[in-house]
Write a protein that holds these residues in place. Structure first.
Motif, mmCIF file in Angstrom:
data_model
loop_
_atom_site.group_PDB
_atom_site.id
_atom_site.type_symbol
_atom_site.label_atom_id
_atom_site.label_comp_id
_atom_site.label_asym_id
_atom_site.label_seq_id
_atom_site.Cartn_x
_atom_site.Cartn_y
_atom_site.Cartn_z
ATOM 1 N N MET A 28 0.836 -1.169 0.000
ATOM 2 C CA MET A 28 0.000 0.000 0.000
ATOM 3 C C MET A 28 0.891 1.247 0.000
ATOM 4 S SD MET A 28 -3.213 -1.370 1.104
ATOM 5 C CE MET A 28 -3.336 -3.137 1.268
ATOM 6 N N LYS A 29 0.424 2.259 -0.662
ATOM 7 C CA LYS A 29 1.158 3.519 -0.711
ATOM 8 C C LYS A 29 0.986 4.258 0.612
ATOM 9 C CE LYS A 29 2.202 3.032 -5.063
ATOM 10 N NZ LYS A 29 3.283 2.196 -5.334
ATOM 11 N N ASN A 30 1.683 5.366 0.754
ATOM 12 C CA ASN A 30 1.632 6.139 1.990
ATOM 13 C C ASN A 30 0.315 6.857 2.204
ATOM 14 O OD1 ASN A 30 4.202 5.346 2.663
ATOM 15 N ND2 ASN A 30 5.172 7.108 1.685
ATOM 16 N N LYS A 31 -0.430 7.158 1.129
ATOM 17 C CA LYS A 31 -1.697 7.869 1.269
ATOM 18 C C LYS A 31 -2.760 6.921 1.798
ATOM 19 C CE LYS A 31 -4.980 10.769 -1.225
ATOM 20 N NZ LYS A 31 -5.652 11.096 -0.031
ATOM 21 N N LEU A 32 -3.387 7.312 2.895
ATOM 22 C CA LEU A 32 -4.435 6.494 3.494
ATOM 23 C C LEU A 32 -5.795 6.869 2.932
ATOM 24 C CD1 LEU A 32 -3.415 6.438 7.277
ATOM 25 C CD2 LEU A 32 -3.151 4.635 5.582
ATOM 26 N N GLN A 33 -6.614 5.892 2.780
ATOM 27 C CA GLN A 33 -8.013 6.086 2.402
ATOM 28 C C GLN A 33 -8.710 6.700 3.614
ATOM 29 O OE1 GLN A 33 -9.576 2.587 0.401
ATOM 30 N NE2 GLN A 33 -10.915 2.244 2.122
ATOM 31 N N LYS A 34 -9.702 7.552 3.408
ATOM 32 C CA LYS A 34 -10.371 8.251 4.503
ATOM 33 C C LYS A 34 -11.018 7.265 5.484
ATOM 34 C CE LYS A 34 -12.004 12.368 5.874
ATOM 35 N NZ LYS A 34 -11.121 13.435 6.266
ATOM 36 N N ILE A 35 -11.677 6.237 4.973
ATOM 37 C CA ILE A 35 -12.313 5.221 5.805
ATOM 38 C C ILE A 35 -11.794 3.859 5.360
ATOM 39 C CG2 ILE A 35 -14.491 4.116 6.441
ATOM 40 C CD1 ILE A 35 -15.851 6.830 5.860
ATOM 41 N N THR A 36 -11.271 3.097 6.292
ATOM 42 C CA THR A 36 -10.745 1.762 6.000
ATOM 43 C C THR A 36 -11.502 0.747 6.836
ATOM 44 O OG1 THR A 36 -8.540 2.661 5.560
ATOM 45 C CG2 THR A 36 -8.683 0.304 6.004
ATOM 46 N N THR A 37 -11.933 -0.331 6.209
ATOM 47 C CA THR A 37 -12.623 -1.400 6.920
ATOM 48 C C THR A 37 -11.604 -2.257 7.653
ATOM 49 O OG1 THR A 37 -14.347 -1.435 5.239
ATOM 50 C CG2 THR A 37 -14.152 -3.380 6.634
ATOM 51 N N ASN A 38 -11.853 -2.483 8.932
ATOM 52 C CA ASN A 38 -10.999 -3.324 9.757
ATOM 53 C C ASN A 38 -11.786 -4.583 10.104
ATOM 54 O OD1 ASN A 38 -8.524 -3.633 11.451
ATOM 55 N ND2 ASN A 38 -10.040 -3.712 13.078
ATOM 56 N N LEU A 39 -11.240 -5.727 9.745
ATOM 57 C CA LEU A 39 -11.911 -7.000 10.001
ATOM 58 C C LEU A 39 -11.180 -7.746 11.109
ATOM 59 C CD1 LEU A 39 -12.385 -8.043 6.264
ATOM 60 C CD2 LEU A 39 -14.107 -7.060 7.789
ATOM 61 N N TRP A 40 -11.866 -8.058 12.182
ATOM 62 C CA TRP A 40 -11.282 -8.709 13.347
ATOM 63 C C TRP A 40 -11.443 -10.219 13.218
ATOM 64 C CZ3 TRP A 40 -10.709 -6.208 18.564
ATOM 65 C CH2 TRP A 40 -10.342 -7.119 19.557
ATOM 66 N N PHE A 41 -10.343 -10.912 13.167
ATOM 67 C CA PHE A 41 -10.326 -12.368 13.116
ATOM 68 C C PHE A 41 -9.744 -12.893 14.426
ATOM 69 C CE2 PHE A 41 -10.207 -10.878 8.794
ATOM 70 C CZ PHE A 41 -11.092 -11.721 8.140
ATOM 71 N N ASP A 42 -9.966 -14.151 14.696
ATOM 72 C CA ASP A 42 -9.355 -14.791 15.856
ATOM 73 C C ASP A 42 -7.859 -14.907 15.576
ATOM 74 O OD1 ASP A 42 -8.541 -16.359 17.983
ATOM 75 O OD2 ASP A 42 -9.885 -18.017 17.547
ATOM 76 N N THR A 43 -7.488 -15.789 14.637
ATOM 77 C CA THR A 43 -6.077 -15.985 14.276
ATOM 78 C C THR A 43 -5.880 -16.119 12.766
ATOM 79 O OG1 THR A 43 -6.309 -18.387 14.490
ATOM 80 C CG2 THR A 43 -5.571 -17.190 16.449
ATOM 81 N N GLN A 44 -6.923 -15.892 11.964
ATOM 82 C CA GLN A 44 -6.857 -16.179 10.527
ATOM 83 C C GLN A 44 -6.709 -14.936 9.649
ATOM 84 O OE1 GLN A 44 -9.659 -16.394 12.344
ATOM 85 N NE2 GLN A 44 -10.481 -18.447 12.373
ATOM 86 N N ALA A 45 -6.217 -13.831 10.153
ATOM 87 C CA ALA A 45 -6.141 -12.592 9.380
ATOM 88 C C ALA A 45 -5.371 -12.767 8.070
ATOM 89 C CB ALA A 45 -5.506 -11.476 10.211
ATOM 90 N N GLU A 46 -4.194 -13.359 8.138
ATOM 91 C CA GLU A 46 -3.389 -13.513 6.920
ATOM 92 C C GLU A 46 -4.046 -14.503 5.962
ATOM 93 O OE1 GLU A 46 1.216 -14.147 5.447
ATOM 94 O OE2 GLU A 46 0.718 -14.579 7.547
ATOM 95 N N GLU A 47 -4.571 -15.594 6.473
ATOM 96 C CA GLU A 47 -5.261 -16.583 5.644
ATOM 97 C C GLU A 47 -6.463 -15.940 4.930
ATOM 98 O OE1 GLU A 47 -7.837 -20.712 6.224
ATOM 99 O OE2 GLU A 47 -6.717 -19.912 7.931
ATOM 100 N N ALA A 48 -7.230 -15.145 5.657
ATOM 101 C CA ALA A 48 -8.396 -14.484 5.073
ATOM 102 C C ALA A 48 -7.975 -13.481 3.996
ATOM 103 C CB ALA A 48 -9.209 -13.791 6.160
ATOM 104 N N ALA A 49 -6.975 -12.665 4.295
ATOM 105 C CA ALA A 49 -6.510 -11.672 3.320
ATOM 106 C C ALA A 49 -6.018 -12.357 2.046
ATOM 107 C CB ALA A 49 -5.410 -10.809 3.927
ATOM 108 N N ARG A 50 -5.298 -13.435 2.187
ATOM 109 C CA ARG A 50 -4.814 -14.169 1.006
ATOM 110 C C ARG A 50 -5.982 -14.810 0.246
ATOM 111 N NH1 ARG A 50 0.282 -13.307 0.790
ATOM 112 N NH2 ARG A 50 1.569 -13.181 2.657
ATOM 113 N N PHE A 51 -6.972 -15.318 0.959
ATOM 114 C CA PHE A 51 -8.158 -15.889 0.330
ATOM 115 C C PHE A 51 -8.889 -14.820 -0.487
ATOM 116 C CE2 PHE A 51 -12.793 -16.841 0.765
ATOM 117 C CZ PHE A 51 -12.831 -17.991 -0.014
ATOM 118 N N GLU B 138 -19.422 -18.996 -6.058
ATOM 119 C CA GLU B 138 -18.683 -20.259 -5.927
ATOM 120 C C GLU B 138 -17.412 -20.091 -5.106
ATOM 121 O OE1 GLU B 138 -18.219 -21.674 -9.957
ATOM 122 O OE2 GLU B 138 -20.392 -21.658 -10.232
ATOM 123 N N ASN B 139 -16.703 -19.003 -5.314
ATOM 124 C CA ASN B 139 -15.445 -18.810 -4.606
ATOM 125 C C ASN B 139 -15.629 -18.387 -3.155
ATOM 126 O OD1 ASN B 139 -12.984 -19.182 -6.466
ATOM 127 N ND2 ASN B 139 -14.501 -18.154 -7.741
#
Length: 166
Positions: free
Chosen positions: A1-24, A99-100
């Motif tokens: 990601m570039k240095n410029k932040l989007q005004k509103i960013t969605t934050n998704l709270w996972f137990d331990t699967q954050a990286e797995e979910a992002a890759r999915f 399907e995905n």
């Protein structure tokens, strides 16, 4: 990601699967990428309870929209009160996303174009013109579309068009 932040960013709270979910998710959407990945240190361990080196956050983009996935533990769960809408141009698009995203998800949570993925995140996979059909000035047309919609799990665009046209 570039240095410029989007005004509103969605934050998704996972137990331990954050990286797995992002890759999915980034494997499903074309214009997507993984950004920075941060890891827990020893600071705050008494609060967060995560071991040092465990992934804390994963920044990622889906179709140019920034998201953050956080491994925050099992304290909070996703509900249908928040969902992501995917506007589809064709039945092929509806089928692809359905399907995905539904792989390993909760089949009991599938109705009217909604599904819950394997991580518990809710998605609405809908044709881009559904709002126009539902909000038509002819109440009979919109009622027919809604009647057809309520009978579907995955959206069938041609069936909605037939209902719309009577």
């Amino acid at each position: 990601m570039k240095n410029k932040l989007q005004k509103i960013t969605t934050n998704l709270w996972f137990d331990t699967q954050a990286e797995e979910a992002a890759r999915f998710y980034t494997s499903i959407f074309e214009n997507s990428k993984i950004g920075r990945i941060t890891h827990y240190g020893n600071v705050g361990r008494e609060i967060h309870g995560m071991s040092e080196g465990k992934v804390m956050t994963v920044e990622f983009e889906l179709e140019g929209q920034a998201f953050i996935a956080l491994n925050g533990g099992p304290h909070f769960k996703f509900t249908e009160a928040i969902s992501f809408i995917i506007h589809c141009e064709s039945q092929k698009d509806v089928d692809y996303y359905w399907e995905n995203l539904s792989q390993g998800g909760d089949e009991k949570a599938q109705a009217c174009g909604w599904l819950k993925d394997q991580f518990g995140v809710s998605w609405q996979i809908i044709p881009e013109n559904i709002t126009d059909m539902i909000n038509n000035t002819d109440p009979e047309r919109s009622a027919r579309v809604m009647t057809a919609l309520y009978q579907m799990k995955k959206i069938d665009i041609n069936a909605l068009k037939r209902a719309y046209n009577g």
